[in-house]
Design an enzyme around this catalytic site. Sequence first.
Site, PDB file in Angstrom:
ATOM      1  N   GLU A 195       0.802  -1.225   0.000  1.00 11.44           N
ATOM      2  CA  GLU A 195       0.000   0.000   0.000  1.00 11.44           C
ATOM      3  C   GLU A 195       0.834   1.274   0.000  1.00 11.44           C
ATOM      4  O   GLU A 195       0.318   2.348  -0.314  1.00 11.44           O
ATOM      5  CB  GLU A 195      -0.924  -0.001   1.226  1.00 11.44           C
ATOM      6  CG  GLU A 195      -1.892  -1.183   1.233  1.00 11.44           C
ATOM      7  CD  GLU A 195      -2.704  -1.261   2.522  1.00 11.44           C
ATOM      8  OE1 GLU A 195      -2.431  -0.443   3.429  1.00 11.44           O
ATOM      9  OE2 GLU A 195      -3.584  -2.131   2.617  1.00 11.44           O
ATOM     10  N   ASP A 251      12.402  -4.301  -9.362  1.00 14.73           N
ATOM     11  CA  ASP A 251      13.457  -4.692  -8.433  1.00 14.73           C
ATOM     12  C   ASP A 251      13.355  -3.976  -7.092  1.00 14.73           C
ATOM     13  O   ASP A 251      13.901  -4.446  -6.092  1.00 14.73           O
ATOM     14  CB  ASP A 251      14.825  -4.421  -9.074  1.00 14.73           C
ATOM     15  CG  ASP A 251      15.011  -5.254 -10.343  1.00 14.73           C
ATOM     16  OD1 ASP A 251      14.916  -6.485 -10.246  1.00 14.73           O
ATOM     17  OD2 ASP A 251      15.229  -4.666 -11.418  1.00 14.73           O
ATOM     18  N   ARG A 304       7.486   6.562 -16.425  1.00 15.17           N
ATOM     19  CA  ARG A 304       7.154   5.222 -15.946  1.00 15.17           C
ATOM     20  C   ARG A 304       5.932   4.633 -16.656  1.00 15.17           C
ATOM     21  O   ARG A 304       5.845   3.410 -16.846  1.00 15.17           O
ATOM     22  CB  ARG A 304       6.901   5.282 -14.437  1.00 15.17           C
ATOM     23  CG  ARG A 304       6.468   3.976 -13.813  1.00 15.17           C
ATOM     24  CD  ARG A 304       6.314   4.093 -12.319  1.00 15.17           C
ATOM     25  NE  ARG A 304       7.612   4.238 -11.671  1.00 15.17           N
ATOM     26  CZ  ARG A 304       8.389   3.210 -11.313  1.00 15.17           C
ATOM     27  NH1 ARG A 304       8.001   1.986 -11.570  1.00 15.17           N
ATOM     28  NH2 ARG A 304       9.534   3.422 -10.715  1.00 15.17           N
ATOM     29  N   ARG A 320      10.996   3.508 -20.989  1.00 12.91           N
ATOM     30  CA  ARG A 320      11.382   4.730 -20.258  1.00 12.91           C
ATOM     31  C   ARG A 320      12.897   4.864 -20.200  1.00 12.91           C
ATOM     32  O   ARG A 320      13.426   5.979 -20.245  1.00 12.91           O
ATOM     33  CB  ARG A 320      10.814   4.721 -18.835  1.00 12.91           C
ATOM     34  CG  ARG A 320      11.375   3.637 -17.949  1.00 12.91           C
ATOM     35  CD  ARG A 320      10.841   3.716 -16.529  1.00 12.91           C
ATOM     36  NE  ARG A 320      11.839   4.221 -15.615  1.00 12.91           N
ATOM     37  CZ  ARG A 320      11.949   3.842 -14.348  1.00 12.91           C
ATOM     38  NH1 ARG A 320      11.100   2.955 -13.839  1.00 12.91           N
ATOM     39  NH2 ARG A 320      12.869   4.339 -13.571  1.00 12.91           N
TER      40      ARG A 320
END
Length: 565
Positions: free
Chosen positions: A193, A219, A323, A329
């Site tokens: 969250e 990652d 992103r 990107r």
Amino acid sequence: MEKDASGPDPSCQRNGVVGVQYGEFTDMLNDRIRYSVSLTESTLTIQSISSSPGRTKVVFNLTDCVGCRAHRGSDSADVGAYFTAYFYPFKRRWMSAGVARQRVEQCFRVAQVQDPLVNLQEAERWARAIKDAAALQAPRRDGVVYAEVRRPCRVMVLVNPHSGRGQALQLFSGQVQGMLTEAAVPYTLVITEHQNHARELVRKADLSQWDALAIMSGDGLLFEVINGLMEREDWEEAIQTPLGILPGGSGNALAASVHHYSQSPPAWNEELLLSCGFMLCKGLVGSMDLVSIHLASRQRLFSFLSLAWGFVADVDIESEKYRHVGAIRFLMGTLVRLASLRVYQGRLAYLPVMETPKPPKRSITANHSPSTPQHPSLCSSLPCRLIPNISPNQNSRHNHNSTNSNHNTITNSSNNAITTNRPETQSDGKTRALEDSWLPGLDQPVPESWTVVKEEGFVLVLAIYQSHLAEDLWTVPSAMADDGVIHLLYVTAGISRPALLRFFLAMEKGAHLECGCPHLVYKKVKALRLEPISPQGMITVDGEMVEYGPVQAQIHPRLARLICG
């Protein structure tokens, strides 16, 4: 009526799997289509039964099978039972060259008698035999020792719904969830969250409830998980929890690396996700090196992928604004940064690897805390604080010119010996902290056995310990997850924009180390120190920005465990 001719010959039986098991069954949709099915310890052979001389025959390798289940049909009046096997073999792509894993489902109807229970028992016997045989035929690389997760493997799956283009949760539901069900892998889904949610969760979790942790993200989420595990009082046991990676971000460097280590053909996007999901279902576990990183503020981090300064770090952070477009990107960020190429001033030193390193070990001692850094020059004449097992008279410090080199400086054996004593416990029963025995305090000069780089102008410095920096960047073709080495690449000032662009284009095929660029240096090292002189810049660890300033790092071989193939 189906015919079952599985011979009870005990000489053919291994671990409960009959060496040759044979049966005849019908198609699940059409009773007039019949198949002969033969199960050996390594293959499942399916052949259609017909009067045609060229009847179809298909052979499935059990290394490609993730599971098999027995079940009743949806029609309650149907006395037959069914068993369904799930395979992910390599098959030719539909729209492009090469092969990739693709899902194949084989379902057969068992109706030997009019008793539904007897038919179901026979279907269960076949499903069990196929599962047992497949478990013994997990894909393995020659010379690599694997462990296996406990069966059934209870997995906590952590998903970052905002990673990459924000599709990680959809990808999990659409691609991975079904595979886990097919493989009978029970899992609990946790949706993160906020930043560091996963770090806080694994730091406090009762890990005895889980046999593995799987990360569906880029990652960055795995970086949180690893540091959360290492912050626990029982860190040494916690970090042995097998970690699985499912690509759901933009870079997906570890996922691409794990796929590469499995010796599978190159894969990207959803093909890469399918490959990593397959490895998670198979449950083979290998070792993974971690790198301990010390920052100027005395903060200590653990890294599984990379430490970057300069061009690579700039592109990683500055491309965050793109992103929403996914992995492209990084290409956009590269082109933007090439247009205004920067040179950073700093000092770099490293502890080189021997040509023939000894078997990896690690040293554990109590509560190591670096002194408050004062950041003297790497070439300072202050007295050296010698690292254990290093004699001050064994090697002189080397100053290297910026030349293209794939050769390692050979130093004495003792400065590269890795010790792997198990952690001792203190009188209060707590595990002692992991010591970075090769690293002096940041306020101390590096030992005499280190190499100090003469140049102070850099375009990029990259320390990496996996094969890939992104899905399409094959940065160190020879790297392995547990090779006990930090692969250090740096590019010195003076490289042209076209040459730097060619360098990254060559990296897509892993050919950049042979490009002959005079500004590129590649070294295998055990530890390193970087001291930026330029007042502004960015440093990243595993793609996450950390405080800017002096930093040093040391490898800890085989500290973690990774689900791989």
